[in-house]
Design an enzyme around this catalytic site. Structure first.
Site, PDB file in Angstrom:
ATOM      1  N   HIS A 158       2.250   2.083  -3.161  1.00 17.70           N
ATOM      2  CA  HIS A 158       1.407   2.856  -3.920  1.00 17.70           C
ATOM      3  C   HIS A 158       1.884   4.408  -3.795  1.00 17.70           C
ATOM      4  O   HIS A 158       1.256   5.213  -3.547  1.00 17.70           O
ATOM      5  CB  HIS A 158       0.094   2.836  -3.178  1.00 17.70           C
ATOM      6  CG  HIS A 158      -0.700   1.571  -3.412  1.00 17.70           C
ATOM      7  ND1 HIS A 158      -1.945   1.368  -2.771  1.00 17.70           N
ATOM      8  CD2 HIS A 158      -0.417   0.338  -3.961  1.00 17.70           C
ATOM      9  CE1 HIS A 158      -2.521   0.178  -3.337  1.00 17.70           C
ATOM     10  NE2 HIS A 158      -1.389  -0.361  -4.059  1.00 17.70           N
TER      11      HIS A 158
ATOM     12  N   ASP B 180       0.650  -1.168  -0.001  1.00 14.47           N
ATOM     13  CA  ASP B 180      -0.060   0.063   0.145  1.00 14.47           C
ATOM     14  C   ASP B 180       0.869   1.263   0.054  1.00 14.47           C
ATOM     15  O   ASP B 180       1.812   1.196  -0.534  1.00 14.47           O
ATOM     16  CB  ASP B 180      -0.920  -0.118   1.045  1.00 14.47           C
ATOM     17  CG  ASP B 180      -2.170   0.705   0.742  1.00 14.47           C
ATOM     18  OD1 ASP B 180      -2.299   1.877   0.470  1.00 14.47           O
ATOM     19  OD2 ASP B 180      -3.363  -0.126   0.772  1.00 14.47           O
TER      20      ASP B 180
END
Length: 470
Positions: free
Chosen positions: A299, A276
């Site tokens: 991310h 993430d």
């Protein structure tokens, strides 16, 4: 000769009388051993209990073994910790913490060569100055939700609460054992036929610092967290350096470092590879510096998400420089929900290297986790965002530059300088996207970004309070 003997006898009598009038001063040295009792500590103020603390400290704790007075090292094995990977060593850690907390410049030592398993625990302060929690071995969470005690919070594992001037360091590993958490059917695409099943889906953050100040975290390796690897909430004065954080690319919600309601933060010279956000900056953050960080299969570095459920969010004075972002779904991102309020201001991204990264530069004020989100008239106001010396390669599946600002609250004062982004494979995608974004291209960019609107908008929505942030 008789006179001589008389004189000598007189001197002996005088010396004897003199000694009788001197108080004896005894220096008694005793080496303290770990299995020897110490005198009870003076009474302390009652330790505050976080509502989610599954194990508040009992008032009738056993007397702790004494450390060496020369070193003030509180080795958890001296308090009964076994470190054989299966024994529950929680109580030994709690007692060691309690003892070290009461001694200035003390060290809670998790020794090398062993694997210590403990359950969800809150290490509460305030403590004496100079406390160090040194992990040289492996400190491991229980192996998945089936091994998690029912009485324990499923939202956090280890919490450091109300500590000031504490250091968490060492050469060891903090192991989250998150694999079984990631496979819960409520996780994204983990249900039958790739679906996401509804229902509670709490998973613990690995390390949380809550309402603490002047904290240093350095040198450790964090891996396989069920959720966030390390988070700071309500803190002031945080230094993070030389960390290694790792979890698989497909591990959901495993943010590397998350901060919220926290100020005066420095994150330096760390390697983060996760599933993430590499680093996520939540609401209430001010004066944040990130320098020398490498993000892999993540991310990217994100501000947000902000403004969820019509909330106010304020973020200001954030600088990211000398970073590398590779093989990631996003690069540098600001994400806000429709309907929020507050502002994001004075943001600098400088000297960033991209390597096969999608969405290298992205502002998304329509962030939503479903298709049910509606366009609203209020939004977090973005102003003063600078992108300079951003270079490297992007994944051609998406445009490398994307500015999607609110319909009613435009983004203002976006500046672009020395931006050169080329496709990692395939042809050049030369259509950056802009919507209601005002700013300036200070130098030519690759790809060209001609969609920024010049100057300032004629008016901004009066429904948003732009002065509500400090």
């Amino acid at each position: 000769m008789e006179i001589y003997h008389l004189l000598l006898l007189g001197l002996l009598v005088i010396e004897s009388l003199s000694l009788d009038n001197v108080e004896a001063r005894i220096h008694y040295h005793k080496k303290h051993a770990y299995n020897e009792p110490i005198l009870p500590l003076p009474p302390e103020e009652e330790t505050p209990i976080v509502p989610s603390d599954p194990y508040p400290y009992p008032s009738d704790e056993p007397v702790s073994p004494a450390p060496s007075p020369e070193t003030c090292i509180f080795d958890v094995t001296a308090f009964g910790a076994v470190g054989d990977c299966t024994t529950d060593d929680t109580e030994a850690f709690r007692v060691a913490w309690k003892a070290a907390c009461a001694v200035e410049s003390s060290v809670v030592l998790v020794p090398a060569g062993r694997v210590f398993t403990i359950t969800s625990t809150i290490f509460s302060g305030p403590c004496k100055p100079g406390l160090v929690f040194q992990v040289d071995g492996v400190l491991a969470a229980p192996d998945g939700p089936d091994c998690w005690p029912e009485s324990d919070s499923k939202r956090q594992w280890l919490v450091f609460y109300r500590v000031d001037g504490m250091t968490l360091n060492g050469t060891g590993v903090i192991e989250g054992n998150g694999e079984k958490w990631w496979e819960l059917p409520c996780k994204p695409h983990r249900g039958p036929n790739g679906k996401t099943l509804p229902g509670p889906c709490d998973s613990p953050a690995l390390i949380r610092f809550f309402m603490s100040s002047n904290v240093v975290v350095s040198g450790l390796r964090f891996q396989n967290s069920p959720q966030f690897h390390i988070k700071f909430d309500g803190c002031q004065g945080v230094t993070i350096e030389r960390l290694s954080i790792s979890s698989p690319q497909n591990s959901p919600n495993t943010d590397g470092i998350h901060i919220q309601d926290t100020g005066a933060v420095g994150i330096y010279n760390s390697m983060i590879a996760n599933g993430d956000d590499c680093i996520s900056i939540g609401p209430g953050c001010i004066d944040v510096e990130i320098d020398g960080v490498t993000c892999d299969h993540s991310h990217g570095i994100s501000i947000g998400s902000l403004g969820v459920q019509n909330s106010q969010a304020c973020v200001s004075n954030v600088t990211v420089r000398n970073a590398v972002i590779r093989n990631s779904d996003n690069g540098l991102r600001i994400k806000t929900w429709q309907g929020g309020s507050g502002s994001v201001s004075d943001i600098t991204f400088d000297d960033i290297q991209m390597d096969n990264t999608s969405n290298c530069i992205i502002i998304d004020q329509y962030y939503c986790l479903s298709k049910a989100c509606r366009n609203q008239t209020s939004a977090v106001y973005l102003s003063g965002v600078s992108f300079s010396n951003i270079k490297g390669t992007y994944n051609v599946k998406t445009p490398p530059i994307h500015f999607a600002c609110s319909d009613s609250v435009p983004c203002t004062n976006i500046t672009m300088s020395e931006v050169e982004l080329l496709p990692a494979l395939g042809e050049l995608v030369d259509d950056p996207f802009c919507w209601n974004a005002y700013g300036a291209q200070q130098t030519l960019t690759i790809p060209p970004i001609d969609c920024l609107l010049e100057g300032m908008p004629d008016s901004l929505s009066t429904e948003t309070d732009y002065t509500s942030c400090p």
